[in-house]
Write a protein that holds these residues in place. Sequence first.
Motif, PDB file in Angstrom:
ATOM      1  N   LEU A 148       4.627   2.347   6.814  1.00  0.00           N
ATOM      2  CA  LEU A 148       3.801   2.949   5.782  1.00  0.00           C
ATOM      3  C   LEU A 148       4.321   4.337   5.423  1.00  0.00           C
ATOM      4  CD1 LEU A 148       1.191   2.644   4.081  1.00  0.00           C
ATOM      5  CD2 LEU A 148      -0.020   3.754   5.969  1.00  0.00           C
ATOM      6  N   ILE A 149       4.532   4.570   4.132  1.00  0.00           N
ATOM      7  CA  ILE A 149       5.025   5.866   3.661  1.00  0.00           C
ATOM      8  C   ILE A 149       3.843   6.755   3.269  1.00  0.00           C
ATOM      9  CG2 ILE A 149       6.526   7.046   2.008  1.00  0.00           C
ATOM     10  CD1 ILE A 149       7.950   4.344   1.580  1.00  0.00           C
ATOM     11  N   TYR A 150       3.058   6.294   2.323  1.00  0.00           N
ATOM     12  CA  TYR A 150       1.858   6.982   1.846  1.00  0.00           C
ATOM     13  C   TYR A 150       0.834   5.929   1.462  1.00  0.00           C
ATOM     14  CZ  TYR A 150       3.411  11.873   1.200  1.00  0.00           C
ATOM     15  OH  TYR A 150       3.819  13.177   1.380  1.00  0.00           O
ATOM     16  N   TYR A 151      -0.418   6.347   1.435  1.00  0.00           N
ATOM     17  CA  TYR A 151      -1.445   5.463   0.938  1.00  0.00           C
ATOM     18  C   TYR A 151      -2.506   6.259   0.181  1.00  0.00           C
ATOM     19  CZ  TYR A 151      -4.346   6.858   4.960  1.00  0.00           C
ATOM     20  OH  TYR A 151      -5.080   7.565   5.877  1.00  0.00           O
ATOM     21  N   SER A 152      -3.286   5.513  -0.600  1.00  0.00           N
ATOM     22  CA  SER A 152      -4.375   6.099  -1.368  1.00  0.00           C
ATOM     23  C   SER A 152      -5.609   5.242  -1.106  1.00  0.00           C
ATOM     24  CB  SER A 152      -4.030   6.103  -2.857  1.00  0.00           C
ATOM     25  OG  SER A 152      -5.155   6.474  -3.627  1.00  0.00           O
ATOM     26  N   ALA A 153      -6.534   5.771  -0.333  1.00  0.00           N
ATOM     27  CA  ALA A 153      -7.717   4.998   0.036  1.00  0.00           C
ATOM     28  C   ALA A 153      -8.609   4.738  -1.176  1.00  0.00           C
ATOM     29  CB  ALA A 153      -8.494   5.717   1.120  1.00  0.00           C
ATOM     30  N   SER A 154      -8.604   5.660  -2.106  1.00  0.00           N
ATOM     31  CA  SER A 154      -9.393   5.484  -3.324  1.00  0.00           C
ATOM     32  C   SER A 154      -8.792   6.375  -4.402  1.00  0.00           C
ATOM     33  CB  SER A 154     -10.857   5.858  -3.087  1.00  0.00           C
ATOM     34  OG  SER A 154     -10.970   7.205  -2.683  1.00  0.00           O
ATOM     35  N   GLU A 155      -9.178   6.122  -5.644  1.00  0.00           N
ATOM     36  CA  GLU A 155      -8.661   6.923  -6.750  1.00  0.00           C
ATOM     37  C   GLU A 155      -8.948   8.396  -6.486  1.00  0.00           C
ATOM     38  OE1 GLU A 155     -10.322   5.666 -10.420  1.00  0.00           O
ATOM     39  OE2 GLU A 155      -9.156   7.075 -11.631  1.00  0.00           O
ATOM     40  N   GLY A 156      -7.914   9.235  -6.634  1.00  0.00           N
ATOM     41  CA  GLY A 156      -8.084  10.672  -6.433  1.00  0.00           C
ATOM     42  C   GLY A 156      -7.712  11.159  -5.055  1.00  0.00           C
ATOM     43  N   THR A 157      -7.382  10.248  -4.122  1.00  0.00           N
ATOM     44  CA  THR A 157      -6.999  10.664  -2.769  1.00  0.00           C
ATOM     45  C   THR A 157      -5.659  10.047  -2.396  1.00  0.00           C
ATOM     46  OG1 THR A 157      -8.011   8.807  -1.600  1.00  0.00           O
ATOM     47  CG2 THR A 157      -9.429  10.666  -2.098  1.00  0.00           C
ATOM     48  N   THR A 158      -4.858  10.813  -1.646  1.00  0.00           N
ATOM     49  CA  THR A 158      -3.625  10.291  -1.077  1.00  0.00           C
ATOM     50  C   THR A 158      -3.457  10.870   0.324  1.00  0.00           C
ATOM     51  OG1 THR A 158      -2.252  12.063  -2.000  1.00  0.00           O
ATOM     52  CG2 THR A 158      -2.462  10.052  -3.317  1.00  0.00           C
ATOM     53  N   ASP A 159      -2.814  10.095   1.203  1.00  0.00           N
ATOM     54  CA  ASP A 159      -2.591  10.545   2.581  1.00  0.00           C
ATOM     55  C   ASP A 159      -1.235  10.068   3.060  1.00  0.00           C
ATOM     56  OD1 ASP A 159      -5.912  10.187   2.802  1.00  0.00           O
ATOM     57  OD2 ASP A 159      -5.011  11.917   3.821  1.00  0.00           O
ATOM     58  N   LYS A 160      -0.675  10.828   4.003  1.00  0.00           N
ATOM     59  CA  LYS A 160       0.613  10.476   4.577  1.00  0.00           C
ATOM     60  C   LYS A 160       0.465   9.311   5.531  1.00  0.00           C
ATOM     61  CE  LYS A 160       2.399  15.193   4.349  1.00  0.00           C
ATOM     62  NZ  LYS A 160       2.908  16.358   5.127  1.00  0.00           N
ATOM     63  N   GLY A 161       1.518   8.496   5.553  1.00  0.00           N
ATOM     64  CA  GLY A 161       1.601   7.418   6.515  1.00  0.00           C
ATOM     65  C   GLY A 161       2.537   7.786   7.643  1.00  0.00           C
ATOM     66  N   GLU A 162       3.283   6.797   8.096  1.00  0.00           N
ATOM     67  CA  GLU A 162       4.165   6.967   9.253  1.00  0.00           C
ATOM     68  C   GLU A 162       5.457   7.700   8.919  1.00  0.00           C
ATOM     69  OE1 GLU A 162       5.107   3.155  10.828  1.00  0.00           O
ATOM     70  OE2 GLU A 162       6.445   3.912  12.380  1.00  0.00           O
TER      71      GLU A 162
ATOM     72  N   SER B 134      -7.851   0.596  -2.825  1.00  0.00           N
ATOM     73  CA  SER B 134      -6.829   1.232  -1.997  1.00  0.00           C
ATOM     74  C   SER B 134      -5.443   0.716  -2.366  1.00  0.00           C
ATOM     75  CB  SER B 134      -7.089   0.942  -0.517  1.00  0.00           C
ATOM     76  OG  SER B 134      -8.365   1.403  -0.132  1.00  0.00           O
ATOM     77  N   MET B 135      -4.467   1.620  -2.303  1.00  0.00           N
ATOM     78  CA  MET B 135      -3.077   1.236  -2.596  1.00  0.00           C
ATOM     79  C   MET B 135      -2.151   1.875  -1.573  1.00  0.00           C
ATOM     80  SD  MET B 135      -3.062   1.223  -6.768  1.00  0.00           S
ATOM     81  CE  MET B 135      -1.559   0.252  -6.889  1.00  0.00           C
ATOM     82  N   TYR B 136      -1.010   1.240  -1.352  1.00  0.00           N
ATOM     83  CA  TYR B 136      -0.117   1.613  -0.251  1.00  0.00           C
ATOM     84  C   TYR B 136       1.337   1.516  -0.698  1.00  0.00           C
ATOM     85  CZ  TYR B 136      -4.379   0.306   2.276  1.00  0.00           C
ATOM     86  OH  TYR B 136      -5.675   0.192   2.696  1.00  0.00           O
ATOM     87  N   TRP B 137       2.176   2.358  -0.108  1.00  0.00           N
ATOM     88  CA  TRP B 137       3.621   2.230  -0.246  1.00  0.00           C
ATOM     89  C   TRP B 137       4.245   2.066   1.141  1.00  0.00           C
ATOM     90  CZ3 TRP B 137       6.625   1.098  -4.117  1.00  0.00           C
ATOM     91  CH2 TRP B 137       6.232   1.393  -5.434  1.00  0.00           C
ATOM     92  N   TYR B 138       5.090   1.017   1.282  1.00  0.00           N
ATOM     93  CA  TYR B 138       5.823   0.740   2.506  1.00  0.00           C
ATOM     94  C   TYR B 138       7.321   0.719   2.205  1.00  0.00           C
ATOM     95  CZ  TYR B 138       1.467  -1.174   4.512  1.00  0.00           C
ATOM     96  OH  TYR B 138       0.192  -1.358   4.983  1.00  0.00           O
ATOM     97  N   ARG B 139       8.094   0.927   3.251  1.00  0.00           N
ATOM     98  CA  ARG B 139       9.511   0.593   3.203  1.00  0.00           C
ATOM     99  C   ARG B 139       9.797  -0.433   4.293  1.00  0.00           C
ATOM    100  NH1 ARG B 139      13.473   5.503   4.490  1.00  0.00           N
ATOM    101  NH2 ARG B 139      14.878   3.747   4.900  1.00  0.00           N
ATOM    102  N   GLN B 140      10.749  -1.323   3.983  1.00  0.00           N
ATOM    103  CA  GLN B 140      11.118  -2.372   4.934  1.00  0.00           C
ATOM    104  C   GLN B 140      12.601  -2.286   5.218  1.00  0.00           C
ATOM    105  OE1 GLN B 140      10.695  -6.553   3.711  1.00  0.00           O
ATOM    106  NE2 GLN B 140       9.871  -7.025   5.734  1.00  0.00           N
ATOM    107  N   ASP B 141      12.938  -2.076   6.464  1.00  0.00           N
ATOM    108  CA  ASP B 141      14.327  -1.964   6.909  1.00  0.00           C
ATOM    109  C   ASP B 141      14.584  -2.969   8.010  1.00  0.00           C
ATOM    110  OD1 ASP B 141      13.303   1.239   6.525  1.00  0.00           O
ATOM    111  OD2 ASP B 141      15.076   0.596   5.417  1.00  0.00           O
ATOM    112  N   PRO B 142      15.808  -3.498   8.101  1.00  0.00           N
ATOM    113  CA  PRO B 142      16.132  -4.490   9.143  1.00  0.00           C
ATOM    114  C   PRO B 142      15.817  -3.952  10.534  1.00  0.00           C
ATOM    115  CG  PRO B 142      17.901  -4.336   7.535  1.00  0.00           C
ATOM    116  CD  PRO B 142      16.952  -3.233   7.220  1.00  0.00           C
ATOM    117  N   GLY B 143      15.113  -4.760  11.332  1.00  0.00           N
ATOM    118  CA  GLY B 143      14.797  -4.378  12.699  1.00  0.00           C
ATOM    119  C   GLY B 143      13.676  -3.366  12.839  1.00  0.00           C
ATOM    120  N   MET B 144      13.165  -2.864  11.705  1.00  0.00           N
ATOM    121  CA  MET B 144      12.117  -1.827  11.762  1.00  0.00           C
ATOM    122  C   MET B 144      10.780  -2.348  11.245  1.00  0.00           C
ATOM    123  SD  MET B 144      13.730   0.783  12.941  1.00  0.00           S
ATOM    124  CE  MET B 144      12.692   2.176  12.588  1.00  0.00           C
ATOM    125  N   GLY B 145      10.798  -3.451  10.571  1.00  0.00           N
ATOM    126  CA  GLY B 145       9.554  -3.948  10.009  1.00  0.00           C
ATOM    127  C   GLY B 145       9.110  -3.124   8.818  1.00  0.00           C
TER     128      GLY B 145
END
Lengths: 112, 114
Positions: A45-59, A31-42
Amino acid sequence: NAGVTQTPKFQVLKTGQSMTLQCAQDMNHNSMYWYRQDPGMGLRLIYYSASEGTTDKGEVPNGYNVSRLNKREFSLRLESAAPSQTSVYFCASRWGGDQPQHFGDGTRLSIL
Amino acid sequence: QKEVEQDPGPLSVPEGAIVSLNCTYSNSAFQYFMWYRQYSRKGPELLMYTYSSGNKEDGRFTAQVDKSSKYISLFIRDSQPSDSATYLCAMSRGKNFGNEKLTFGTGTRLTIIP
């Protein structure tokens, strides 16, 4: 022991430009994930991929696209950069089951 | 209301002191609880990882989870200047939920004064 490698480390863009952030892991994680980190926001999660060949939206997926190129690589694309996307972007990966996520050192992105 | 609340600090303590860092949460489905340490201009590094309620100790670090109160803590004993960092709590519903996603607190910035 490279772990999770992100490129580039820093980038400055103008509004409307496009950009792809690269992430690669050498831990054979599923599994792989993309996050963004902003002051005061922590970390959000932007998007993630639970396994090769799949992707899903995050927050916060709007304005981003992702590609799981293979098991090792997961890229994040900004098609038309906006100042609100100025942030530090982190990629993470994990093997699966109850194993925790491991993070890269981030890409610092400024959009003018 | 955020799912996970964490006092942002900053928190400054003298070297050798005991440090207590805390998070509260509202989602009773959370089962896995983590503490990450993040040094300036670096990615989060996993420090402690616990499942459900109870205590877990690793060297100078103790993680405590109280699910009845929806409250987690990280204690650092004999604090050192090298412990100066931002500490992030994180939690998830766990592997049975399917695709595990973490919910993070905003982080507490800690400075240990020599």
